[in-house]
Design a protein around this motif. Structure first.
Motif, PDB file in Angstrom:
ATOM      1  N   ILE A 178     -19.533 -42.238-100.949  1.00 54.79           N
ATOM      2  CA  ILE A 178     -19.372 -41.532-100.036  1.00 54.79           C
ATOM      3  C   ILE A 178     -18.028 -40.726-100.230  1.00 54.79           C
ATOM      4  O   ILE A 178     -17.020 -41.411-101.660  1.00 54.79           O
ATOM      5  N   ASP A 179     -17.337 -39.488-100.032  1.00 57.64           N
ATOM      6  CA  ASP A 179     -16.142 -39.227-100.536  1.00 57.64           C
ATOM      7  C   ASP A 179     -15.555 -39.224 -99.260  1.00 57.64           C
ATOM      8  O   ASP A 179     -15.674 -39.665 -98.494  1.00 57.64           O
ATOM      9  N   ILE A 180     -13.699 -39.343-100.336  1.00 59.66           N
ATOM     10  CA  ILE A 180     -12.891 -39.689 -99.469  1.00 59.66           C
ATOM     11  C   ILE A 180     -13.109 -38.775 -98.003  1.00 59.66           C
ATOM     12  O   ILE A 180     -12.388 -39.701 -97.448  1.00 59.66           O
ATOM     13  N   ASP A 181     -13.143 -37.425 -97.618  1.00 64.21           N
ATOM     14  CA  ASP A 181     -12.518 -37.191 -96.689  1.00 64.21           C
ATOM     15  C   ASP A 181     -13.729 -37.989 -95.434  1.00 64.21           C
ATOM     16  O   ASP A 181     -13.085 -38.116 -94.075  1.00 64.21           O
ATOM     17  N   THR A 182     -15.033 -38.534 -95.883  1.00 63.09           N
ATOM     18  CA  THR A 182     -16.227 -38.897 -95.123  1.00 63.09           C
ATOM     19  C   THR A 182     -14.851 -40.607 -94.551  1.00 63.09           C
ATOM     20  O   THR A 182     -15.202 -41.228 -93.373  1.00 63.09           O
ATOM     21  N   LEU A 183     -14.699 -41.244 -96.054  1.00 61.43           N
ATOM     22  CA  LEU A 183     -13.533 -42.303 -95.028  1.00 61.43           C
ATOM     23  C   LEU A 183     -13.176 -42.190 -94.743  1.00 61.43           C
ATOM     24  O   LEU A 183     -13.261 -43.212 -93.680  1.00 61.43           O
ATOM     25  N   CYS A 184     -11.373 -41.306 -95.126  1.00 64.53           N
ATOM     26  CA  CYS A 184     -10.712 -40.752 -93.799  1.00 64.53           C
ATOM     27  C   CYS A 184     -11.436 -40.588 -92.528  1.00 64.53           C
ATOM     28  O   CYS A 184     -10.648 -41.730 -91.512  1.00 64.53           O
ATOM     29  N   ALA A 185     -12.662 -40.196 -92.422  1.00 68.11           N
ATOM     30  CA  ALA A 185     -12.456 -40.256 -91.121  1.00 68.11           C
ATOM     31  C   ALA A 185     -13.893 -41.642 -90.058  1.00 68.11           C
ATOM     32  O   ALA A 185     -14.227 -41.612 -89.137  1.00 68.11           O
ATOM     33  N   VAL A 186     -13.924 -41.712 -91.477  1.00 65.92           N
ATOM     34  CA  VAL A 186     -14.177 -43.634 -90.774  1.00 65.92           C
ATOM     35  C   VAL A 186     -13.520 -44.442 -90.058  1.00 65.92           C
ATOM     36  O   VAL A 186     -13.194 -45.243 -89.860  1.00 65.92           O
ATOM     37  N   LEU A 187     -12.396 -44.620 -90.927  1.00 67.76           N
ATOM     38  CA  LEU A 187     -11.247 -45.510 -91.184  1.00 67.76           C
ATOM     39  C   LEU A 187     -10.158 -44.619 -89.808  1.00 67.76           C
ATOM     40  O   LEU A 187      -9.912 -45.639 -89.172  1.00 67.76           O
ATOM     41  N   GLU A 188     -10.470 -44.199 -89.401  1.00 68.37           N
ATOM     42  CA  GLU A 188      -9.389 -43.515 -88.235  1.00 68.37           C
ATOM     43  C   GLU A 188     -10.254 -43.495 -86.922  1.00 68.37           C
ATOM     44  O   GLU A 188      -9.699 -43.809 -85.701  1.00 68.37           O
ATOM     45  N   ARG A 189     -11.838 -44.645 -87.232  1.00 67.17           N
ATOM     46  CA  ARG A 189     -12.501 -44.731 -85.699  1.00 67.17           C
ATOM     47  C   ARG A 189     -11.793 -46.194 -85.228  1.00 67.17           C
ATOM     48  O   ARG A 189     -11.531 -46.810 -85.907  1.00 67.17           O
ATOM     49  N   ASP A 190     -11.602 -46.229 -83.784  1.00 73.34           N
ATOM     50  CA  ASP A 190     -10.828 -47.060 -83.022  1.00 73.34           C
ATOM     51  C   ASP A 190     -12.317 -48.118 -83.060  1.00 73.34           C
ATOM     52  O   ASP A 190     -11.479 -49.474 -81.665  1.00 73.34           O
ATOM     53  N   THR A 191     -13.401 -47.823 -83.075  1.00 73.59           N
ATOM     54  CA  THR A 191     -14.621 -48.013 -82.373  1.00 73.59           C
ATOM     55  C   THR A 191     -15.715 -48.700 -82.778  1.00 73.59           C
ATOM     56  O   THR A 191     -16.594 -49.438 -83.464  1.00 73.59           O
ATOM     57  N   LEU A 192     -14.885 -49.662 -84.575  1.00 73.05           N
ATOM     58  CA  LEU A 192     -15.621 -50.481 -85.781  1.00 73.05           C
ATOM     59  C   LEU A 192     -15.465 -51.167 -85.217  1.00 73.05           C
ATOM     60  O   LEU A 192     -14.398 -52.383 -84.544  1.00 73.05           O
ATOM     61  N   SER A 193     -16.376 -52.312 -85.634  1.00 75.75           N
ATOM     62  CA  SER A 193     -16.903 -53.557 -85.076  1.00 75.75           C
ATOM     63  C   SER A 193     -16.402 -54.812 -86.393  1.00 75.75           C
ATOM     64  O   SER A 193     -17.601 -54.873 -86.919  1.00 75.75           O
ATOM     65  N   ILE A 194     -15.463 -54.904 -86.724  1.00 79.03           N
ATOM     66  CA  ILE A 194     -14.969 -55.389 -88.073  1.00 79.03           C
ATOM     67  C   ILE A 194     -13.970 -56.330 -88.475  1.00 79.03           C
ATOM     68  O   ILE A 194     -13.249 -55.646 -87.699  1.00 79.03           O
ATOM     69  N   ARG A 195     -13.324 -57.629 -88.824  1.00 80.16           N
ATOM     70  CA  ARG A 195     -12.460 -57.790 -89.027  1.00 80.16           C
ATOM     71  C   ARG A 195     -11.428 -56.930 -90.139  1.00 80.16           C
ATOM     72  O   ARG A 195     -12.282 -56.466 -90.798  1.00 80.16           O
ATOM     73  N   GLU A 196     -10.567 -56.912 -89.507  1.00 84.12           N
ATOM     74  CA  GLU A 196      -9.785 -55.696 -90.544  1.00 84.12           C
ATOM     75  C   GLU A 196      -9.318 -56.276 -92.170  1.00 84.12           C
ATOM     76  O   GLU A 196      -9.331 -54.661 -93.692  1.00 84.12           O
ATOM     77  N   SER A 197      -9.115 -57.244 -92.328  1.00 89.07           N
ATOM     78  CA  SER A 197      -9.618 -57.719 -93.492  1.00 89.07           C
ATOM     79  C   SER A 197     -10.936 -57.867 -94.710  1.00 89.07           C
ATOM     80  O   SER A 197     -10.904 -56.954 -95.851  1.00 89.07           O
ATOM     81  N   ARG A 198     -11.384 -58.007 -93.774  1.00 89.77           N
ATOM     82  CA  ARG A 198     -13.272 -57.516 -94.692  1.00 89.77           C
ATOM     83  C   ARG A 198     -13.381 -55.704 -94.775  1.00 89.77           C
ATOM     84  O   ARG A 198     -13.837 -55.649 -95.460  1.00 89.77           O
TER      85      ARG A 198
END
Length: 349
Positions: free
Chosen positions: A86-106
């Motif tokens: 994925i490109d950097i803008d898509t990566l940032c769009a995902v990292l901005e989300r409050d709704t990811l279901s994963i440990r931050e370390s992973r």
């Protein structure tokens, strides 16, 4: 052929070129066929690949479905090959989300993998400095304060991607009070859908609530499943001050701690409430009795009076959420539900 017969054969190998053609020549019916095909074949292991295409072809509905899939199955999605493409803008769009279901370390581990792949795409040596360079603002979207100190020490602290000063500041954030300010978000990622809500159980604020090591507690039940992410607490009557605080949610019947955080907060001397957050959302089930608990260390604070036994939160998009409060044995200053600390509960529906 589609223009004359309205029939089209779309397959995995041809759908992207067909979508490109439909966009280029403004054939909305063919475009809709392509998006429908992609939607039906959307899975966690291809969600990032399809998200990239959806953003490229300006298909917001498909992009939204991809993001929902990533939210629900974050670990499977970031483990798939398409994630590192994925490109950097898509990566940032995902990292901005409050709704990811994963440990931050992973999540951090996956972001490092992406950075290594991006270095190779840009034909840069895979060094600490270059990984930091290609990540850019994406690095600031990792919520390091949500990690445990052990997770931080085993991963990010040794990654070479953070500066020595950032590593020291984050270690201090984990271990000392008052906590130094860090430039990273500490809001929990909440895998439940919905909007952040809060209720306040007091109708009036007064002065001088003392602390001697005893916890402020209030028991409560709720009528529907929610996820608590933090409390709003009162601060000092003596002007700007830092507090140390331990917050907990306890299952009252089982006497089991479901979540806790040793942290701190800064107040400005007003009678406002100040947010203190858990590291992860805590699931609250209907009709089960829970205890909200806060143990503060600091000067006398404001406190709430005229406490309500029942507080209803109404949302235009969701059902009513009804909190019922009960006094809790062993409470600080020996109080009932009428007055005390923990005025505010912050939650997702």
């Amino acid at each position: 052929m589609f223009l004359y017969s309205d029939e089209v054969q779309i397959g995995p190998e041809t759908v992207m070129t067909t979508l490109y053609t439909a966009k280029k020549y403004a054939v909305p019916a063919l475009e809709a066929h392509c998006v429908d095909f992609l939607t039906k074949h959307l899975r966690a292991d291809n969600a990032f690949m399809l998200l990239t295409q959806a953003r490229l072809f300006d298909e917001p509905q498909l992009a939204s479905l991809c993001l929902d899939t990533i939210d629900k199955s974050t670990m499977d999605a970031i483990s798939a090959e398409g994630f590192t493409d994925i490109d950097i803008d898509t990566l940032c769009a995902v990292l901005e989300r409050d709704t990811l279901s994963i440990r931050e370390s992973r999540l951090f581990g996956a972001v490092v993998r992406w950075a290594e792949a991006e270095c190779q795409r840009q034909q840069l040596p895979v060094t600490f400095g270059n990984k930091q360079k290609v990540l850019g603002r994406a690095l600031s979207l990792i919520r390091f304060p949500l990690m445990t100190i052990e997770e931080f020490a085993a991963g990010p602290a040794q990654s070479g991607i953070l500066s020595d000063r950032e590593v020291v500041n984050l270690f201090l954030h984990f271990t000392v009070n008052p906590k130094p300010k860090v430039d990273y978000i500490d809001r929990p990622r909440c895998c439940l859908r919905g909007k952040e809500c809060s209720i306040n159980r007091f109708q009036q604020v007064e002065s001088r609530w003392g602390y001697s090591g005893t916890s402020d507690r209030i028991r409560f039940t709720v009528n529907r499943r929610i996820s608590i992410v933090g409390f709003g607490l009162y601060g000092s009557i003596h002007g700007p001050t830092d507090y140390q605080v331990n917050i907990q949610i306890i299952d009252y019947e089982k006497n089991q701690t479901l979540g806790q955080n040793d942290t701190g907060f800064s107040c400005d001397g007003t009678a406002s409430t100040f947010r203190v957050m858990f590291k992860e959302p805590i699931e609250i089930l209907p009709t089960v009795c829970y205890t909200a608990c806060a143990t503060l260390k600091g000067p006398d604070s404001h406190y709430g009076t005229k406490g309500l036994k029942k507080v209803i939160h109404e949302s235009p998009t969701a059902s009513k959420t009804c909190f019922v409060f009960y006094s809790s044995p062993g409470n600080n200053n020996g109080t009932s539900i009428e007055d005390g600390q923990i005025p505010e509960i912050i939650f997702y529906t």
